[in-house]
Design a protein around this motif. Structure first.
Motif, PDB file in Angstrom:
ATOM      1  N   CYS A  33      -0.723   3.595  -3.774  1.00 48.53           N
ATOM      2  CA  CYS A  33      -0.329   2.204  -4.025  1.00 48.53           C
ATOM      3  C   CYS A  33      -0.243   1.913  -5.511  1.00 48.53           C
ATOM      4  N   VAL A  34      -1.282   2.291  -6.247  1.00 50.90           N
ATOM      5  CA  VAL A  34      -1.296   1.955  -7.661  1.00 50.90           C
ATOM      6  C   VAL A  34      -0.625   3.019  -8.522  1.00 50.90           C
TER       7      VAL A  34
ATOM      8  N   CYS B 280      -8.623  -3.865  -7.786  1.00 47.90           N
ATOM      9  CA  CYS B 280      -7.830  -4.733  -6.906  1.00 47.90           C
ATOM     10  C   CYS B 280      -8.749  -5.800  -6.292  1.00 47.90           C
TER      11      CYS B 280
ATOM     12  N   GLY C 159       0.109  -2.270  -6.268  1.00 44.15           N
ATOM     13  CA  GLY C 159      -1.093  -3.026  -5.929  1.00 44.15           C
ATOM     14  C   GLY C 159      -0.776  -4.402  -5.372  1.00 44.15           C
ATOM     15  N   ASN C 160      -1.793  -5.277  -5.414  1.00 43.94           N
ATOM     16  CA  ASN C 160      -1.605  -6.676  -5.024  1.00 43.94           C
ATOM     17  C   ASN C 160      -2.089  -7.517  -6.184  1.00 43.94           C
TER      18      ASN C 160
ATOM     19  N   HIS D 285     -12.650   1.722  -7.827  1.00 47.47           N
ATOM     20  CA  HIS D 285     -11.871   0.645  -8.462  1.00 47.47           C
ATOM     21  C   HIS D 285     -12.530   0.166  -9.745  1.00 47.47           C
TER      22      HIS D 285
ATOM     23  N   ALA E 136     -10.157  -3.113   4.040  1.00 52.10           N
ATOM     24  CA  ALA E 136     -10.280  -3.370   2.604  1.00 52.10           C
ATOM     25  C   ALA E 136      -8.999  -3.967   2.017  1.00 52.10           C
ATOM     26  N   CYS E 137      -7.873  -3.692   2.629  1.00 52.68           N
ATOM     27  CA  CYS E 137      -6.584  -3.994   1.982  1.00 52.68           C
ATOM     28  C   CYS E 137      -5.828  -5.113   2.687  1.00 52.68           C
TER      29      CYS E 137
ATOM     30  N   ALA F  44       0.832  -1.211   0.000  1.00 53.86           N
ATOM     31  CA  ALA F  44       0.000   0.000   0.000  1.00 53.86           C
ATOM     32  C   ALA F  44       0.865   1.259   0.000  1.00 53.86           C
TER      33      ALA F  44
ATOM     34  N   PHE G  93      -2.822  -5.022   3.156  1.00 54.83           N
ATOM     35  CA  PHE G  93      -1.651  -4.397   3.803  1.00 54.83           C
ATOM     36  C   PHE G  93      -2.065  -3.203   4.670  1.00 54.83           C
TER      37      PHE G  93
ATOM     38  N   CYS H 184      -6.259   4.131  -1.856  1.00 58.45           N
ATOM     39  CA  CYS H 184      -5.433   3.297  -2.736  1.00 58.45           C
ATOM     40  C   CYS H 184      -4.577   4.115  -3.712  1.00 58.45           C
TER      41      CYS H 184
ATOM     42  N   SER I  76      -8.486  -7.539  -3.858  1.00 56.25           N
ATOM     43  CA  SER I  76      -8.481  -7.537  -2.392  1.00 56.25           C
ATOM     44  C   SER I  76      -9.749  -6.934  -1.785  1.00 56.25           C
ATOM     45  N   ILE I  77     -10.362  -5.988  -2.482  1.00 64.02           N
ATOM     46  CA  ILE I  77     -11.532  -5.323  -1.888  1.00 64.02           C
ATOM     47  C   ILE I  77     -12.852  -5.946  -2.340  1.00 64.02           C
TER      48      ILE I  77
ATOM     49  N   PHE J  38      -7.533   1.753   5.829  1.00 69.76           N
ATOM     50  CA  PHE J  38      -8.514   1.017   5.024  1.00 69.76           C
ATOM     51  C   PHE J  38      -9.683   0.468   5.848  1.00 69.76           C
TER      52      PHE J  38
HETATM   53  S1  SF4 Z   1      -3.810  -0.155  -1.340  1.00 74.84           S
HETATM   54 FE1  SF4 Z   1      -5.665  -0.602  -2.573  1.00 74.84          FE
HETATM   55  S2  SF4 Z   1      -4.870  -1.210  -4.587  1.00 74.84           S
HETATM   56 FE2  SF4 Z   1      -3.158  -1.381  -3.135  1.00 74.84          FE
HETATM   57  S3  SF4 Z   1      -3.187  -3.538  -2.447  1.00 74.84           S
HETATM   58 FE3  SF4 Z   1      -4.406  -2.330  -0.974  1.00 74.84          FE
HETATM   59  S4  SF4 Z   1      -6.547  -2.468  -1.690  1.00 74.84           S
HETATM   60 FE4  SF4 Z   1      -5.204  -3.116  -3.395  1.00 74.84          FE
END
Ligand code: SF4
Length: 318
Positions: free
Chosen positions: A314-315, A249, A235-236, A301, A266-267, A218, A269, A311, A251-252, A275
């Motif tokens: 991160c991205v 992503c 990202g993941n 997203h 949500a994340c 993140a 990380f 996010c 993850s969410i 999150f």
């Molecule tokens: S910060 Fe957002 S985009 Fe990055 S891994 Fe976490 S949920 Fe996914």
């Protein structure tokens, strides 16, 4: 079904989940403890950005029953800490399997404290999958990355080997078989070459061995990783060999994460609380899963436009 097939099912966002209010996630990770005995530089937990303690046991039991009734099928008994530090880990496995009725309970460990006795207790309690994270090429590197004494390095492979022996013994006695797996970070360049020997060695021990990208967590450790000459990914994107797009992503949409103090995150990380989508100590699981905050983040997203959200950073790193 092996671990990589299960991972790929969770990281693939099927059409039914591509909505701001998806059904209950297939998988949830619950942070029995946020404590860890290592302080790895690639993991933002070492920055101590939130409090690290253990989950309340009665809350854990209430939550697992509620999540199972909501339709969650796979329960991870860890999130951003090392669960083998928790004295009641085996009891948590037993409760999840026998009382809450989860078909699949899984765990990841750093390998240093998953002793044969602790592993045996967890497997006898019904653990279905145990994965060792093996991210160091040798004892010297372990010391500089994990920031602990190098002698612990040997215990990781020793504990992996003994886990396989324990698993085989319990299987012969009871017919219950726990998968024993290992993952490693796919570093690039010189570090990738250094890791090769370790990876080849563990490939002959574990049921499956797979690689993960080096995450920027993140965006929390991006600069630290670049300073070490490594190349983090945005990202993941799941595992190497089945990488997903950074946006949206998965993850969410397909996996829940619950911090030790009961926040639905949500994340994967969430080291700093950015999150948090709902307080599960006061809010039913599905209400938090469909909270306005969560809907707004998912909507961004799905538009592939996360500027102004948690996010964004991160991205942004590509
Ligand atoms: S910060 Fe957002 S985009 Fe990055 S891994 Fe976490 S949920 Fe996914």
């Amino acid at each position: 079904m092996g671990i990589t097939e299960r991972i790929d099912q969770v990281t693939r966002i099927d059409p039914v989940y591509r909505t701001v209010a998806p059904p209950a996630p297939r998988s949830v990770k619950v942070e029995l403890t946020a404590r860890c005995n290592l302080a790895c530089t690639f993991c933002a937990r070492s920055m101590s950005l939130r409090q690290h303690a253990d989950m309340d046991r009665s809350f854990f039991e209430r939550l697992t029953v509620e999540m199972r009734q909501a339709g969650v099928e796979e329960l991870g008994l860890f999130y951003l800490g090392e669960s083998f530090l928790l004295p009641w880990l085996a009891d948590a496995v037993r409760f999840a399997k026998q009382e809450a009725g989860f078909p699949y309970v899984f765990l990841t460990t750093n390998g240093t404290v998953s002793t044969p006795e602790r592993v045996e207790a967890a497997i006898r309690a019904g653990l279905d999958s145990l994965k060792f994270s093996m991210n160091y090429a040798d004892a010297d590197q372990f010391q500089s990355v994990a920031q602990v004494k190098p002698k612990l390095y040997d215990s990781i492979e020793r504990n992996l080997l003994s886990s396989v022996a324990v698993r085989d013994r319990v299987y012969e006695e009871t017919g219950h078989r726990c998968g024993i797996y290992a993952s490693y970070i796919e570093y690039d360049g010189a570090q990738g070459k250094r890791m090769r020997e370790t990876v080849e060695r563990i490939a002959g021990i574990a049921d499956e061995v797979y690689a993960l990208p080096l995450y920027n967590q993140a965006s929390l450790v991006t600069e630290r990783e670049i300073a070490q000459g490594w190349a983090p990914t945005a990202g993941n994107r799941g595992r190497v060999g089945a990488l997903r797009e950074a946006l949206p992503c998965w993850s969410i949409f397909t996996e829940g994460h619950v911090t030790w103090d009961g926040q639905l995150s949500a994340c994967c990380f969430d080291h700093d609380g950015r999150f948090h989508m709902g307080d599960l100590t006061t809010t039913p699981f599905l209400d938090a899963w469909h909270s306005d905050r969560f809907r707004d983040l998912r909507e961004a997203h799905l538009r592939k436009s996360v500027a102004g959200t948690a996010c964004e950073a991160c991205v942004a790193y590509q």
